[in-house]
Each structure stands twice: as structure tokens, then as C-alpha cells.
Motif scaffolding. Structure first.
Motif, PDB file in Angstrom:
ATOM      1  N   LYS A 191      40.262  29.526  31.950  1.00  0.00           N
ATOM      2  CA  LYS A 191      39.294  28.525  32.409  1.00  0.00           C
ATOM      3  C   LYS A 191      39.444  28.242  33.888  1.00  0.00           C
ATOM      4  O   LYS A 191      38.488  27.924  34.574  1.00  0.00           O
ATOM      5  N   ALA A 192      40.708  28.342  34.373  1.00  0.00           N
ATOM      6  CA  ALA A 192      40.991  27.880  35.737  1.00  0.00           C
ATOM      7  C   ALA A 192      40.239  28.714  36.757  1.00  0.00           C
ATOM      8  O   ALA A 192      40.252  29.934  36.700  1.00  0.00           O
ATOM      9  N   GLY A 193      39.576  28.030  37.685  1.00  0.00           N
ATOM     10  CA  GLY A 193      38.998  28.715  38.836  1.00  0.00           C
ATOM     11  C   GLY A 193      37.574  29.175  38.668  1.00  0.00           C
ATOM     12  O   GLY A 193      37.045  29.806  39.577  1.00  0.00           O
ATOM     13  N   THR A 194      36.920  28.872  37.540  1.00  0.00           N
ATOM     14  CA  THR A 194      35.528  29.292  37.391  1.00  0.00           C
ATOM     15  C   THR A 194      34.668  28.652  38.474  1.00  0.00           C
ATOM     16  O   THR A 194      34.751  27.441  38.704  1.00  0.00           O
ATOM     17  N   GLY A 195      33.857  29.468  39.131  1.00  0.00           N
ATOM     18  CA  GLY A 195      32.959  28.946  40.157  1.00  0.00           C
ATOM     19  C   GLY A 195      33.610  28.747  41.509  1.00  0.00           C
ATOM     20  O   GLY A 195      32.963  28.342  42.457  1.00  0.00           O
ATOM     21  N   GLU A 196      34.919  29.029  41.610  1.00  0.00           N
ATOM     22  CA  GLU A 196      35.630  28.886  42.887  1.00  0.00           C
ATOM     23  C   GLU A 196      35.814  30.261  43.506  1.00  0.00           C
ATOM     24  O   GLU A 196      36.142  31.212  42.812  1.00  0.00           O
ATOM     25  N   TRP A 197      35.659  30.358  44.811  1.00  0.00           N
ATOM     26  CA  TRP A 197      35.974  31.616  45.484  1.00  0.00           C
ATOM     27  C   TRP A 197      37.458  31.913  45.309  1.00  0.00           C
ATOM     28  O   TRP A 197      38.301  31.067  45.552  1.00  0.00           O
ATOM     29  N   PHE A 198      37.767  33.106  44.865  1.00  0.00           N
ATOM     30  CA  PHE A 198      39.138  33.550  44.602  1.00  0.00           C
ATOM     31  C   PHE A 198      39.846  32.601  43.651  1.00  0.00           C
ATOM     32  O   PHE A 198      41.050  32.364  43.764  1.00  0.00           O
ATOM     33  N   GLY A 199      39.052  32.034  42.707  1.00  0.00           N
ATOM     34  CA  GLY A 199      39.627  31.092  41.768  1.00  0.00           C
ATOM     35  C   GLY A 199      40.580  31.789  40.805  1.00  0.00           C
ATOM     36  O   GLY A 199      40.458  32.959  40.533  1.00  0.00           O
ATOM     37  N   GLY A 200      41.533  31.005  40.273  1.00  0.00           N
ATOM     38  CA  GLY A 200      42.483  31.545  39.312  1.00  0.00           C
ATOM     39  C   GLY A 200      43.873  31.612  39.896  1.00  0.00           C
ATOM     40  O   GLY A 200      44.061  31.398  41.100  1.00  0.00           O
ATOM     41  N   PRO A 201      44.862  31.938  39.058  1.00  0.00           N
ATOM     42  CA  PRO A 201      46.253  31.984  39.524  1.00  0.00           C
ATOM     43  C   PRO A 201      46.395  32.982  40.662  1.00  0.00           C
ATOM     44  O   PRO A 201      45.831  34.058  40.624  1.00  0.00           O
ATOM     45  N   GLY A 202      47.163  32.592  41.658  1.00  0.00           N
ATOM     46  CA  GLY A 202      47.350  33.501  42.790  1.00  0.00           C
ATOM     47  C   GLY A 202      46.344  33.242  43.893  1.00  0.00           C
ATOM     48  O   GLY A 202      46.698  33.140  45.058  1.00  0.00           O
ATOM     49  N   GLY A 203      45.074  33.172  43.507  1.00  0.00           N
ATOM     50  CA  GLY A 203      44.032  32.806  44.459  1.00  0.00           C
ATOM     51  C   GLY A 203      43.927  33.759  45.640  1.00  0.00           C
ATOM     52  O   GLY A 203      44.182  34.960  45.529  1.00  0.00           O
ATOM     53  N   ALA A 204      43.577  33.175  46.786  1.00  0.00           N
ATOM     54  CA  ALA A 204      43.315  33.985  47.982  1.00  0.00           C
ATOM     55  C   ALA A 204      44.570  34.732  48.423  1.00  0.00           C
ATOM     56  O   ALA A 204      44.495  35.829  48.972  1.00  0.00           O
ATOM     57  N   ARG A 205      45.750  34.142  48.169  1.00  0.00           N
ATOM     58  CA  ARG A 205      46.997  34.807  48.583  1.00  0.00           C
ATOM     59  C   ARG A 205      47.174  36.115  47.829  1.00  0.00           C
ATOM     60  O   ARG A 205      47.520  37.148  48.391  1.00  0.00           O
ATOM     61  N   LEU A 206      46.898  36.053  46.523  1.00  0.00           N
ATOM     62  CA  LEU A 206      47.006  37.250  45.696  1.00  0.00           C
ATOM     63  C   LEU A 206      46.003  38.307  46.141  1.00  0.00           C
ATOM     64  O   LEU A 206      46.314  39.497  46.177  1.00  0.00           O
ATOM     65  N   VAL A 207      44.799  37.864  46.519  1.00  0.00           N
ATOM     66  CA  VAL A 207      43.784  38.823  46.963  1.00  0.00           C
ATOM     67  C   VAL A 207      44.235  39.482  48.263  1.00  0.00           C
ATOM     68  O   VAL A 207      44.097  40.700  48.430  1.00  0.00           O
ATOM     69  N   ARG A 208      44.826  38.673  49.177  1.00  0.00           N
ATOM     70  CA  ARG A 208      45.313  39.252  50.435  1.00  0.00           C
ATOM     71  C   ARG A 208      46.398  40.294  50.157  1.00  0.00           C
ATOM     72  O   ARG A 208      46.399  41.376  50.733  1.00  0.00           O
ATOM     73  N   ARG A 209      47.311  39.971  49.244  1.00  0.00           N
ATOM     74  CA  ARG A 209      48.369  40.916  48.915  1.00  0.00           C
ATOM     75  C   ARG A 209      47.768  42.182  48.289  1.00  0.00           C
ATOM     76  O   ARG A 209      48.168  43.297  48.611  1.00  0.00           O
ATOM     77  N   SER A 210      46.772  41.989  47.395  1.00  0.00           N
ATOM     78  CA  SER A 210      46.145  43.146  46.745  1.00  0.00           C
ATOM     79  C   SER A 210      45.408  44.011  47.747  1.00  0.00           C
ATOM     80  O   SER A 210      45.338  45.229  47.589  1.00  0.00           O
ATOM     81  N   LEU A 211      44.855  43.373  48.791  1.00  0.00           N
ATOM     82  CA  LEU A 211      44.205  44.159  49.848  1.00  0.00           C
ATOM     83  C   LEU A 211      45.216  45.112  50.461  1.00  0.00           C
ATOM     84  O   LEU A 211      44.922  46.286  50.696  1.00  0.00           O
ATOM     85  N   MET A 212      46.424  44.597  50.699  1.00  0.00           N
ATOM     86  CA  MET A 212      47.449  45.446  51.301  1.00  0.00           C
ATOM     87  C   MET A 212      47.828  46.580  50.353  1.00  0.00           C
ATOM     88  O   MET A 212      47.945  47.740  50.756  1.00  0.00           O
ATOM     89  N   VAL A 213      48.016  46.232  49.054  1.00  0.00           N
ATOM     90  CA  VAL A 213      48.365  47.267  48.078  1.00  0.00           C
ATOM     91  C   VAL A 213      47.240  48.290  47.968  1.00  0.00           C
ATOM     92  O   VAL A 213      47.467  49.500  47.994  1.00  0.00           O
ATOM     93  N   GLY A 214      46.003  47.792  47.874  1.00  0.00           N
ATOM     94  CA  GLY A 214      44.854  48.679  47.695  1.00  0.00           C
ATOM     95  C   GLY A 214      44.676  49.626  48.870  1.00  0.00           C
ATOM     96  O   GLY A 214      44.553  50.841  48.685  1.00  0.00           O
ATOM     97  N   PHE A 215      44.703  49.066  50.086  1.00  0.00           N
ATOM     98  CA  PHE A 215      44.564  49.918  51.272  1.00  0.00           C
ATOM     99  C   PHE A 215      45.785  50.825  51.408  1.00  0.00           C
ATOM    100  O   PHE A 215      45.654  52.026  51.656  1.00  0.00           O
TER     101      PHE A 215
END
Lengths: 515, 162
Positions: free
Chosen positions: A394-418
Motif C-alpha cells: 500500500k505504501a507510496g501509491t500515487g507518490e513519485w518513487f513511492g515505496g520502501p527505499g524511495g528515490a535513494r533506491l532508484v538512484r542506487r539502481s541507476l548506478m547498478v543498471g548503468f
């Protein structure tokens, strides 16, 4: 007698004078949308507008909620539809004359070049916006219940959009078109890479079936062109319109654009004088027996932060439509749609490059036809399709980068992905792959174990690790989606800028050998 | 199905299905199967029983100046024909990866589309091609050579003038 006749004549002339006004009133019966009531009837008494709800939540109208990306995709589609129908006046889907008719459109037909440019640029804009729209829906966790099915419909729309682009650039019958059909038809045939290796092709040949279904012949010729034409102007647009209708209908039926549970509290106070907004909970609610399940939506909800769709939503939609049209027209004035030499079945272009949005795929099929063209894309599509059914948080619905980890996790995943995609590509470019080290290794080994499958595996494992680390499926999905986007971007950039003749790696096109 | 009140309900002694329900269900299923068969039948249309295609066999005369190991590519054909001391052979220049036409070079062949490389006998040395380039059936009578693009022969089959 004469007075009666005179009054009848007077009535007749006055009726005649009022015909235009009456006609207008009979067409638009609700009158000017200047009260709450007429603004509602304006929406639901109009067949084209009534897919919208009469009131729109103020959260949905915030610029950062959707960025208008889905609307821009729709606008781009409408533009391609309009210009495409115009192009059909002159285009002839037959190999000998197709190329000539495109040349006519380009050089002879009044506004022909401009229309073709707009058609091509709108198609490109549509591909970009549909991908960004999908990313928006993903990063705001808008795919969750009750919107799971609409996510699947959206994936179908993405696939059809790419199919329309592919079938579209085949029609000019130039070098790009001819070799793209050849390669596309052979990708459809690539399950043979597996059936051949297992000695099954004589008994079970889905690849050959798909190829002959696409081409209608053993060779790339008139049958193939008419099939791709039919797909481009009839089958795929109809399928797209059908799915779009479902997509829009479901947005409304699923309760509008997804928003956080505390959206109302976070919205600034409305400018009450300007926007009529329900500011008090209704005193009474009604339930329509057997039509509405459960309680009606207004019960104990407090202030409803909605505004009339007319004008607030419709003016925003019109603005996006105009903006998209402006972008397409501006690009068309700057850059012409390409037309290569006439198709030559004995000499492919070198390098033979697809449009930019397929160059990532071309990079993948340069590792293995079956895995790059069918295997990995299928895994990605299945993975994307499963996301809303696996992530039931349920957490983070409707929020940009909502959910556990959030924007920090996305930034880290960007590094892993690239990181992972660049590392693997660098390794392949520097050291080659299995076939060069062991020329006699069975094909199945190369099919199963190539840079494309390896990258998919790395991303998959990283995502599973995220699920464990954050104890959340949403975290895994955030990581996986970000990684796939990075991989797509890296492969596309390498395919576009760093591949030269014979698909060799070059730092810049200026280093390509001259023939 | 309508349940008749008061009738016994047991798996071994089920209610008889009312005639109207039976007729309704029967017509539904007939309609569904008729639509299904119609759909399956029309699916056969896109696959033609006979397809027109240019002839796969062609005749060619090699120029006298052709050196051993040098490729001769007949105009409009995706075939490289070779002549050396052991005889004549023809190698298809259609890439086994995704069907681009490969170009012969000093070491063998290279594909412009996805970078596959082949040695002089057509064997894969690099890239995504799953199989070696096909060797094609060659018939020699005098100076005239007949090549059949539709018939593959084992790699290394060279034909001498009969």
C-alpha cells in the motif's frame, strides 16, 4: 385572412432567421458551461467528452501528477492519424511504385513533405511519450489495485505503438525498409535457432510459420509489402483505438488518476472564489440498490477536492494537444523524414541501422537472434506484466518513487543498471564472446549464455536481492524497472552512436573506414 | 439452471434439466462453436497454398581470369562461386543469422547488419550467426555452371567438370 397570412409569413421568416441558433441549440442542448450544473451536462451530454467524469480531483490536475504524458501520447496518435490518412491519398503499396510515390509526396505533392515529416515526428514523439508515460505510472506506483488490468492494457498499447512504428518505416520500400523487413521476418523465424539445434525443425517449426505468415511468400516482395501496409493502416490502428478506449474507460472506472491516501490534506487550500469546490461533507448520502456495491463514495469522506472537468481538465488537455502539435510541427520544419536509396535486395546498407528505438534491440540480436529478438523481450514483458500482481503493498501509491527505499533506491539502481550494462558491453567489445574463443561450441550454449541473457540475469538477481534487503516487492520492482530502463538506454546509445560498418565499435562516426 | 423447489437434490439423483435451460445452453454452445470454427477456417486464408517465387536455379559462366579462391558473384544472386584445383563450389551469401547479404573479403565473409564473420569455407568465426554459410548444389557441364540456391550440400563438396 390577410392578417393571418401575414402573421404566418412573419413567423416563417423569424423561424428562418433563428435556424442557425436553433441548430446550435439542438446540437449542444446544455447551453453555456457557466454554472456547476451546465458544466456537468456539458460533459455527460457529449458523446466524445463523456469518457471523462464531470468533476476532476485537484490532485490529478497538478502538473507533477502525470506531466500530461498519456495525453501527449494520445495527441501524437491523433496527429499521426490525421497526417497518415492524408498520406494515403498518394501512397501506393506496391514494390515498383511505393518508393516513387513517397518521392512524389516528398517533392511534388503540395505540403506533402511537411505532412510526411509531421507524421514521422509525431510517431517518434509517440514512442518517447508512451515510454515516459509508462515510467510515470510505474514510479508513482499507479499500477496497484484496482489498476492492475489497466497496466496490462497499457503494455499492449506500448507493443502496438512499436508495431505501428515498425510497419510504418517499411512502407517507403527504400534500403532501410527492405532490410528491416528482412531482419524482422527472420527474427520472427528465429525460434529455428533453438529447433535447429535440437533437430526438431522438420516436425515443429513455429519460426517458419511466423515468417511465412508475415511475408506471405518465401521472399520479401509484394505480398510482404501489402501485409505490412494492411497492418499499418488498418489492423494495428483499430487494435490501438480499441485498447485506448478500454484504457481511458478504466482510468475513470478505477477511480481516476492514482493519488496518495492523504492527498486531500496535502493540497493547498483552493482559491475558493474561483474554483467551486465541495468544502463540507455531504449531510446525506444515497445508495442505489443493486447498482452501487458498498457505500457511496461520499460517506464520511470530508471535503472533496474536486473541480468541474469543464473547464479545468479540458483546457489542460487542449494545452497538451497544442503543445504536442507545436513540438511535432517545429521538429518537422527543422528536420526532414529520411528516405534512403531504392531497395536493393543484393546489397544491404553498411551499417544497416534501424530507427533509434529499435537499436537497443538490434544490439541484443547482434548477440543472439532468438534471445535478443524474442527471448529477452518476452522475459521483460512478462516481468513488467507481473509487477502489479506481485506488488500488493500500500505504501507510496500515487507518490513519485513511492515505496520502501524511495528515490535513494532508484538512484542506487541507476548506478547498478548503468554499471552492469556498460561493463558487460565494454567486456564484449574488448574481448569478444564465446564464439570467438571456442568456434565449435554448440549454438545452444551461445543462445542461452550471451551478453543479453547475462545482463537480464544480473538485473533479475539484483532485484531479488532488493526484495530480501528491503523486505518489499515494491523495492524489487523499483530496482528492476530502473535497471531495464538503464539497459535500454545504454544499448540504444551504443547502437546509435558507437556502431559502425559491420556493426563494429567506433568511438565516433568520423573514424569509420571509407569505402 | 432453475432449481425446482421441493425436488430431491443429490449427486446420484440430479434434478432433470428443464427443457428451456437445455435449449438455451445448446443454442449458446452451438453459436460459440460455429463462431470458433468460422474463425479457425478464416485463419487459413493468410497462408497461401502456392506462393510465387523466382526460380532458385540459375546458370553462370565463370570468367577465365577468375583466380583460385576468388569469389565470383553473379548479378542479382546472393551466391559466391569459386574455382580452384579441386573443382567448383558455390557458397550462399545469405547470413544464417537474420538474412542480410554478407560481403566476401580477404579472410572470408563479413555481415554488415550484426557483425557476424565467416572463414573462407563459410564457418562462423565471430558474431551471432548460429550456423555456417550453406554450400549450394553445383552442376558443371563444360564452361556452364548450374547452381541451385534451394539445395544445400555438405560443406567442402567441390565439383569437377564431368
Amino acid at each position: 385572412m390577410s392578417t393571418e397570412a401575414k402573421s404566418a409569413m412573419t413567423e416563417f421568416t423569424s423561424n428562418l432567421r433563428s435556424v442557425p441558433r436553433r441548430m446550435l441549440e439542438s446540437a449542444f442542448r446544455s447551453g453555456k458551461p457557466n454554472t456547476d450544473r451546465t458544466r456537468s451536462t456539458f460533459v455527460f451530454s457529449n458523446v466524445f467528452l463523456h469518457l471523462h467524469s464531470v468533476r476532476t480531483h485537484r490532485w490529478s490536475l497538478r502538473w507533477t501528477t502525470t506531466m500530461g504524458l498519456g495525453l501527449a501520447t494520445t495527441a501524437a496518435f491523433l496527429i499521426t492519424l490525421f497526417t497518415g490518412v492524408l498520406l494515403m491519398f498518394y501512397y501506393k503499396p506496391y514494390p515498383d511504385v511505393a518508393y516513387q510515390s513517397i518521392k512524389d509526396i516528398h517533392f511534388v505533392v503540395p505540403t506533402g513533405r511537411f505532412m510526411r515529416n509531421i507524421h514521422r515526428w509525431a510517431a517518434n514523439v509517440m514512442v518517447v511519450t508512451v515510454i515516459l508515460h509508462m515510467a510515470r505510472a510505474f514510479y508513482t506506483a499507479s499500477y496497484r489495485r484496482p489498476r492492475e488490468f489497466n497496466w496490462l492494457v497499457g503494455m499492449g498499447l506500448l507493443a502496438i505503438t512499436l508495431g505501428l512504428s515498425f510497419t510504418g518505416y517499411l512502407l517507403p520500400w527504400d534500403q532501410l525498409a527492405y532490410w528491416a523487413i528482412t531482419i524482422g521476418a527472420n527474427i520472427a523465424q528465429s525460434p529455428r535457432e533453438v529447433t535447429d539445434a535440437l533437430n526438431l525443425t522438420d516436425y515443429f517449426d513455429p519460426g517458419g510459420f511466423q515468417r511465412s505468415l508475415l511475408l506471405g511468400s518465401e521472399i520479401v516482395g509484394e505480398e510482404a509489402l501489402i501485409r505490412f501496409y494492411l497492418l499499418h493502416v488498418m489492423i494495428l490502428p483499430l487494435a490501438l483505438v480499441a485498447l485506448m478506449t478500454i484504457h481511458f474507460w478504466r482510468i475513470r472506472k478505477d477511480g481516476g488518476i492514482a493519488r496518495p491516501a492523504d492527498a486531500d490534506a496535502r493540497l493547498e487550500a483552493p482559491a475558493g472564489a474561483v474554483y467551486p469546490v465541495f468544502t463540507q461533507a455531504p449531510q446525506k448520502t444515497y445508495q442505489l440498490a443493486a447498482i452501487v456495491k458498498g457505500r457511496t463514495s461520499a460517506v464520511e469522506r470530508g471535503p472533496e477536492n474536486t473541480v468541474p472537468s469543464m473547464p479545468h481538465l479540458f483546457y489542460a488537455e487542449l494545452a497538451i494537444l497544442m503543445l504536442t502539435a507545436l513540438v511535432c510541427v517545429a521538429l518537422s520544419l527543422v528536420s526532414d523524414a529520411p528516405l534512403k536509396e531504392l531497395a536493393n535486395p543484393s546489397v544491404p546498407e553498411n551499417p544497416a541501422k534501424a530507427p533509434w528505438y529499435f537499436l537497443g534491440l538490434q544490439e541484443l540480436v547482434a548477440f543472439s537472434a532468438f534471445m535478443g529478438g524474442i527471448g529477452v523481450p518476452s522475459v521483460v514483458l512478462i516481468g513488467l506484466g507481473l509487477i502489479p500482481y506481485l506488488d500488493r503493498e500500500k505504501a507510496g501509491t500515487g507518490e513519485w518513487f513511492g515505496g520502501p527505499g524511495g528515490a535513494r533506491l532508484v538512484r542506487r539502481s541507476l548506478m547498478v543498471g548503468f554499471g552492469a550494462s556498460i561493463l558487460i558491453e565494454a567486456f564484449v567489445i574488448r574481448f569478444g564472446w564465446i564464439r570467438e574463443w571456442f568456434p565449435h561450441v554448440p549454438q545452444l550454449v551461445v543462445t542461452a549464455l550471451n551478453p543479453g541473457t547475462l545482463l537480464t540475469l544480473v538485473y533479475g538477481l539484483y532485484s531479488v536481492w532488493l526484495v530480501k534487503r528491503y523486505q518489499s516487492t515494491r523495492a524489487g520492482a523499483l530496482g528492476l524497472f530502473t535497471c531495464f530502463l538503464c539497459g535500454f538506454l545504454v544499448l540504444t546509445v551504443i547502437g546509435t552512436y558507437f556502431r559502425g560498418p559491420n556493426w563494429d565499435f567506433y568511438w565516433s562516426p568520423s573514424l569509420w573506414p571509407h569505402h | 439452471m432453475t432449481v425446482i423447489p421441493g425436488s430431491p437434490k443429490s449427486r446420484l439423483d440430479p434434478d432433470p434439466m428443464p427443457r428451456r435451460d437445455w435449449l438455451g445452453l445448446a443454442s449458446l454452445w452451438s453459436a460459440a462453436s460455429a463462431l470458433l470454427f468460422g474463425l479457425v477456417g478464416s485463419m487459413r486464408l493468410p497462408k497461401a497454398a502456392v506462393v510465387a517465387a523466382p526460380s532458385k536455379t540459375f546458370k553462370v559462366t565463370l570468367p577465365d581470369s577468375l583466380a583460385a579462391g576468388e569469389a565470383f558473384v553473379p548479378a542479382g544472386r546472393a551466391v559466391a562461386v569459386y574455382r580452384d584445383a579441386e573443382g567448383i563450389h558455390a557458397i550462399s551469401t545469405i547470413c544464417t543469422h537474420l538474412g542480410c547479404v554478407v560481403k566476401s573479403n580477404a579472410e572470408g565473409f563479413e555481415c554488415p547488419c550484426h557483425g557476424s564473420r565467416f572463414d573462407a569455407t563459410g564457418g562462423v568465426v565471430k558474431g551471432p550467426a548460429p550456423r555456417a554459410l550453406a554450400w549450394l548444389q553445383v552442376k558443371v557441364s563444360g564452361s556452364e555452371i548450374q547452381v541451385d540456391e534451394g539445395k544445400a550440400v555438405p560443406s567442402g563438396t567441390k565439383v569437377k567438370n564431368a
